[in-house]
Structure formats: C-alpha cells, structure tokens
Design a protein around this motif. Structure first.
Motif, short mmCIF file in Angstrom:
data_model
loop_
_atom_site.label_atom_id
_atom_site.label_comp_id
_atom_site.label_asym_id
_atom_site.label_seq_id
_atom_site.Cartn_x
_atom_site.Cartn_y
_atom_site.Cartn_z
N MET A 52 0.83 -1.21 0.00
CA MET A 52 0.00 0.00 0.00
C MET A 52 0.87 1.27 0.00
SD MET A 52 -2.93 -1.37 2.61
CE MET A 52 -3.80 0.19 2.70
N CYS A 86 2.75 2.54 2.20
CA CYS A 86 2.49 3.34 3.40
C CYS A 86 3.76 3.90 4.00
CB CYS A 86 1.71 2.52 4.43
SG CYS A 86 2.70 1.26 5.29
N VAL A 103 9.96 1.81 5.07
CA VAL A 103 10.97 2.82 4.71
C VAL A 103 11.50 3.51 5.97
CG1 VAL A 103 11.39 4.95 3.41
CG2 VAL A 103 9.85 3.21 2.49
N GLY A 104 10.57 3.91 6.85
CA GLY A 104 10.98 4.61 8.07
C GLY A 104 11.61 3.69 9.10
N PRO A 133 2.35 -3.71 7.87
CA PRO A 133 1.05 -3.97 8.49
C PRO A 133 0.22 -5.04 7.79
CG PRO A 133 1.44 -1.61 8.24
CD PRO A 133 2.49 -2.32 7.42
N GLN A 177 0.39 12.90 -6.12
CA GLN A 177 -0.26 13.73 -7.15
C GLN A 177 -1.35 14.60 -6.54
OE1 GLN A 177 -1.34 10.33 -9.49
NE2 GLN A 177 -3.52 10.66 -9.18
N ARG A 229 -3.70 8.99 5.36
CA ARG A 229 -2.95 7.98 6.10
C ARG A 229 -2.97 8.40 7.56
NH1 ARG A 229 2.79 7.63 3.83
NH2 ARG A 229 3.35 8.21 5.92
N PHE A 242 7.17 10.14 8.56
CA PHE A 242 7.83 9.01 9.24
C PHE A 242 8.95 8.44 8.39
CE2 PHE A 242 7.99 4.33 9.75
CZ PHE A 242 8.46 4.28 11.04
N GLU A 243 8.70 8.35 7.08
CA GLU A 243 9.67 7.70 6.20
C GLU A 243 10.70 8.69 5.65
OE1 GLU A 243 6.50 8.26 5.62
OE2 GLU A 243 6.01 8.52 3.50
N ILE A 245 8.44 2.01 17.77
CA ILE A 245 7.75 2.06 16.48
C ILE A 245 6.37 1.42 16.66
CG2 ILE A 245 7.73 1.27 14.08
CD1 ILE A 245 10.80 1.01 14.28
N THR A 293 3.20 0.06 14.52
CA THR A 293 2.76 -0.24 13.15
C THR A 293 1.24 -0.35 13.16
OG1 THR A 293 2.80 -1.95 11.44
CG2 THR A 293 3.69 -2.57 13.57
N CYS A 294 0.62 0.28 12.18
CA CYS A 294 -0.82 0.56 12.28
C CYS A 294 -1.61 0.06 11.07
CB CYS A 294 -1.04 2.08 12.37
SG CYS A 294 -0.11 2.88 13.68
N PHE A 295 -2.86 -0.24 11.33
CA PHE A 295 -3.76 -0.61 10.25
C PHE A 295 -5.17 -0.11 10.60
CE2 PHE A 295 -6.33 -3.34 7.52
CZ PHE A 295 -5.65 -3.18 6.33
N PRO A 320 -0.63 -6.48 11.97
CA PRO A 320 -1.63 -5.55 12.50
C PRO A 320 -3.01 -5.76 11.86
CG PRO A 320 0.44 -4.42 12.22
CD PRO A 320 0.63 -5.80 11.64
N LYS A 321 -3.01 -6.07 10.57
CA LYS A 321 -4.31 -6.32 9.91
C LYS A 321 -5.01 -7.51 10.55
CE LYS A 321 -6.44 -7.40 5.43
NZ LYS A 321 -7.07 -8.66 5.82
N MET A 376 -9.04 1.22 3.31
CA MET A 376 -8.09 0.69 4.28
C MET A 376 -6.81 1.53 4.24
SD MET A 376 -6.58 -2.87 2.84
CE MET A 376 -7.93 -3.94 2.51
N VAL A 377 -6.21 1.65 5.42
CA VAL A 377 -5.05 2.52 5.58
C VAL A 377 -3.98 1.75 6.36
CG1 VAL A 377 -4.21 4.69 6.58
CG2 VAL A 377 -6.55 4.55 5.73
N ALA A 378 -2.74 1.82 5.91
CA ALA A 378 -1.64 1.22 6.66
C ALA A 378 -0.64 2.33 6.97
CB ALA A 378 -0.98 0.12 5.84
N GLY A 379 0.25 2.07 7.91
CA GLY A 379 1.28 3.06 8.20
C GLY A 379 2.03 2.75 9.46
N ALA A 380 2.96 3.63 9.79
CA ALA A 380 3.70 3.46 11.04
C ALA A 380 3.96 4.85 11.62
CB ALA A 380 5.02 2.75 10.78
#
Lengths: 58, 401
Positions: free
Chosen positions: A11, A13, A17-18, A49, B43, B50, B165-166, B184, B186-188, B242-243, B264-268
């Motif tokens: 995705m 997200c 990378v971080g 995730p 874009q 996110r 974060f990245e 850290i 990690t999220c969903f 996490p999912k 749906m959203v992922a991230g950290a």
C-alpha cells in the motif's frame, strides 16, 4: 537474500521505509525499491502492516 | 509549472513534503517575505489519507486560524475508554478541560493548510519527489527532484524536511538515528460503515487487542468510523500482522462486526523521545520527520503544525540573515524545544510505563475510575482516582515513572 515485495499487496504506506535501519528502502510510484544497502535484518518484513514483504527463499 | 530536464530553480527555502507541518512552515516563512517552494511527491495533497483523523482544537488560535469547519467531519463530545473486560470510562468535554475534539476530513484539511500557505505567496509542486540533497562543502544547498519523470534542481539557502515518518531528507542529511523497535508503532485501519456506536464520542480499547498500543474508533458519521489500531513493533512475532489483529478485534465485537470497509489505511509512527537534533548546516526538519509525534497518543498533527509555524518564522529570518550554519540553527532547536520538549519527554515516560500494564491492570484502572467523579483528566487526578480502590497499583506505577 533481500526481502521481496508483493506489489499487489503493497500500500506504499512507508512503514518499512521509516523502520529500515540502513536506509535501503525507497517508495516508488506503485511499490517500494530495496537497494544493496540491505543487510537482510528482516525489520521491514515484520513492520509491514499487511505482510506484503517476505524474505526470498522462504 | 512546466519543468524541463536539467532545470535549475532558485528559492530562499525549499520544503520537502506538503502535509500539515510542511504547509505551516511554508505559510509562516512566506508571510515573513521568504520565497518558498513546497514539493509534494503525491499527485494530490492530503490523499490518500494515512491517518485516524482525530484531533483536538487547542492549537487554532496559535496557528491563526478562525475555524476548520469545512475540514471537519464530525465534532466530538468526549472520549470513551474500554478495558479488556469491558469496563467503560466516559470522559466528557468538560472533563477534558473544554478541549473540544473533532474528526477531520484529512484530505480536505491538508489542502486548506496548503491554501493558506499559497495565500501568503508560497509555491507548490505536486507529483514531485525529492531524490537527493545538493551539498557543497558539507552544507546543504538544495534538493535534486523529479517531476513527471524529469530531473531538475531546486537551489535554496535552506531545506526543510517535512517528509513524514519515512523521511529521506533526514537520512540523507545524516541527522537520523535508527528507531528502537519498542518505539515504532505499526498501524492498520479500515473506514467501516454500517456499524453501531455512540457517534458523538471517540472510543479507545486498551489491552491485548492491540499489544503495546490501542484500538481506536473515530466516528465520521452516525454509522461510519475510522476503526484502527497500532501495535508495538517489538511485540510482533511475525505470526500475526496488525491487519490480523484488527480483523480479530472487529470479528469479536458485535457493534463493528456487521460493518463494511470503504477504505483501508496502513502506516507506522515513531513514538519515541525527542531526538538529539533535527538540524544540520543548511537543513532543518519538522513534523513526523523530526519525530515530534505525541508518544502517548501517536498523534502528530498538532505538534507538526505548531513546530511548522516555529520553523517557518525561523527559516525566513535565517535566510534574511544569511545564516544557516550549525550555531545559528540552534535557535530553531531552542525555539521548538521550549514549546514542546518537556511534554514530549513526560508523555514518553508515561507511555513507557503504560506499556508495562497487562489486561488485568487496565481492568482495575478503568473499573476504579468509573466509580469516581473525575474532575480533570490529568495524570495526578487519574492516579488519585485509582488509589481509592487499588492503592498498590498506584505505588507500582509511580515507581515506574
């Protein structure tokens, strides 16, 4: 062996990378790119995730 | 702006990242007369979202914004905390010191923050990635960037890294230390529609549903909410993602089970202590890139905005003075730390202690608090409330912090 990313799952997200301690992962337009600075520590695989990364050969 | 391969643009300040922190920095730098360019790799500014989108409004005045009605999805009356055994603690607006919270439309909000920067004269480019820093004699002099496949340069007296974060900018500049796995999250998250909840309250579920973190439910409408969780990285064992944790949580809660996802959203996020430094000659960092996310909540918007304003004003002054050396950049370090470093450390220590709590302890704490009339939500008031029923718990907790 570097981890392999499943493009259709990724995705973009940025969690890997971080988290990468070696700055070896970059976000690309539709996926991520892992360069040769990768030490195969596996942190990216674990932080993803949705399990889009795998160590090759697993 | 039509970019040709090899173009060289000149600005006072170039900002990498068009999120709230980058736009706030751009706005306040441009307001002081600096020529500012913001590069956004996506874009569309603000999209894809996110974020869990919950935010207090304590910062509006400081950011010189009258209201954010147009970016608000829903106004909250308070928050509800749930322990693993189902004890409930309702915290109303009055309890929370009249600090009203809202659930945002983040994509709209980010564009509004960008609009305010443009009103002050800042320039923006979207679908434009920074691909490297330009350095001369150890000093950052701008960025190499790519717009629609064409590589070009932006030369600037100061670079601001607001790339999240990245953040690559922080890494290229050599500012970063690696994060510790325990810091850290990690999220969903899904946006679920067709669910049953009190839509005027945010809902937080503590305990092993989300090891080291929590589950949030932030209402977007009567029956739609952002339902997500963050898990402490060091508690993942490679078996469950996490999912998987979120799917299990939803499946085991009747109110949410019938909901259907519309996204749906992922991230950290980094829930770490304030970093040693966020500057290097010719460059400074803001927002998530500078690791000022509140370690207790994982929220990054408010600190990012406030720090962005400080960074923008400072940056304009620095380029006016022609000073981007290490010594001068200390002024920025002092200014943002004065504003938020103590609280970041406090919340980091509180997070470290809260991480040690098991389900049984969460049950006791929330159970004890639901018995007393909390008048304020401070750590002291919470400890006093718990002390009445479980004095030994409080002693334990005090020792930890």
């Amino acid at each position: 062996m570097k981890p392999e990313v499943e493009d259709e799952k990724c995705m973009r997200c940025g969690a890997c990378v971080g988290t990468c301690p070696f700055n070896a992962i970059f976000l690309k337009e539709f996926t991520i790119d892992i360069n040769d600075d990768c030490t195969e520590c596996g942190m990216c695989v674990k932080v993803c995730p949705i399990d889009a990364l795998d160590m090759r050969g697993d | 702006m039509d970019i040709q391969e090899g173009d060289v643009l000149n600005y006072d300040i170039v900002i990498v990242g068009g999120g709230p922190a980058g736009s706030a920095a751009a706005r306040f730098a441009a307001k002081e007369g600096a020529e500012v360019l913001v590069l956004e790799k996506r874009q569309e500014i603000g999209s894809p979202v996110r974020c869990a989108e919950g935010v207090s409004l304590s910062w509006l005045e400081e950011l010189e914004i009258d209201n954010i009605h147009s970016s608000t999805s829903r106004v909250m009356k308070g928050a509800t905390l749930y322990s693993p055994a189902g004890h409930k603690l309702k915290i109303t607006e009055k309890l929370a010191g009249n600090e009203v919270g809202v659930v945002l439309e983040r994509d709209h909000f980010d564009k509004e923050m960008a609009r305010l920067a443009v009103e002050e004269g800042a320039d923006f480019m979207v679908k434009t990635s920074a691909v490297g820093l330009i350095k001369e004699e150890g000093i950052v002099k701008g960025v190499k960037a790519k717009n629609l496949g064409k590589e070009f340069e932006v030369r600037a007296d100061l670079v601001i890294g607001a790339d999240g974060f990245e953040s690559q900018v922080g890494r290229w500049a050599g500012i970063y230390e690696s994060l510790e796995p325990k810091d850290i999250m990690t999220c969903f998250q899904y946006r679920l529609t067709g669910i049953d909840m009190d839509p005027d309250y945010t809902h937080f579920f503590m305990g092993s549903d989300a090891p080291g973190g929590y589950v949030w439910v932030f209402p977007k409408s009567e029956n739609t909410a952002n339902v997500g969780l963050g898990i402490q990285f060091s508690r993942l064992n490679g078996e469950k993602t996490p999912k998987d944790y979120l799917d299990e949580f939803i499946e085991s809660h009747d109110d949410y089970k019938g909901g259907e996802p519309v996204d749906m959203v992922a991230g950290a996020v980094a829930v770490t202590h304030p970093p040693e430094k966020v500057t290097a000659p010719g460059i400074l960092l803001v927002g998530d890139a500078s690791r000022v996310v509140d370690p207790m909540t994982g929220g990054g918007i408010v600190n990012g905005l406030i720090q962005g304003k400080i960074a923008g004003k400072f940056a304009a002054e620095a380029v006016k003075e022609g000073r981007v050396d290490e010594e001068y950049l200390q002024k920025y370090e002092e200014q943002w730390r004065d504003k938020m470093e103590d609280k970041l450390w406090r919340n980091y220590m509180a997070k470290e202690a809260a991480m040690q709590l098991n389900d049984e302890t969460f049950d006791k704490i929330i159970d004890a608090l639901s018995d007393v009339d909390l008048e304020t939500v401070t750590i002291g008031a919470i400890l006093d409330g718990v002390k009445k029923k479980y004095p030994e718990l409080v002693d334990e907790f005090k020792e930890m912090i």
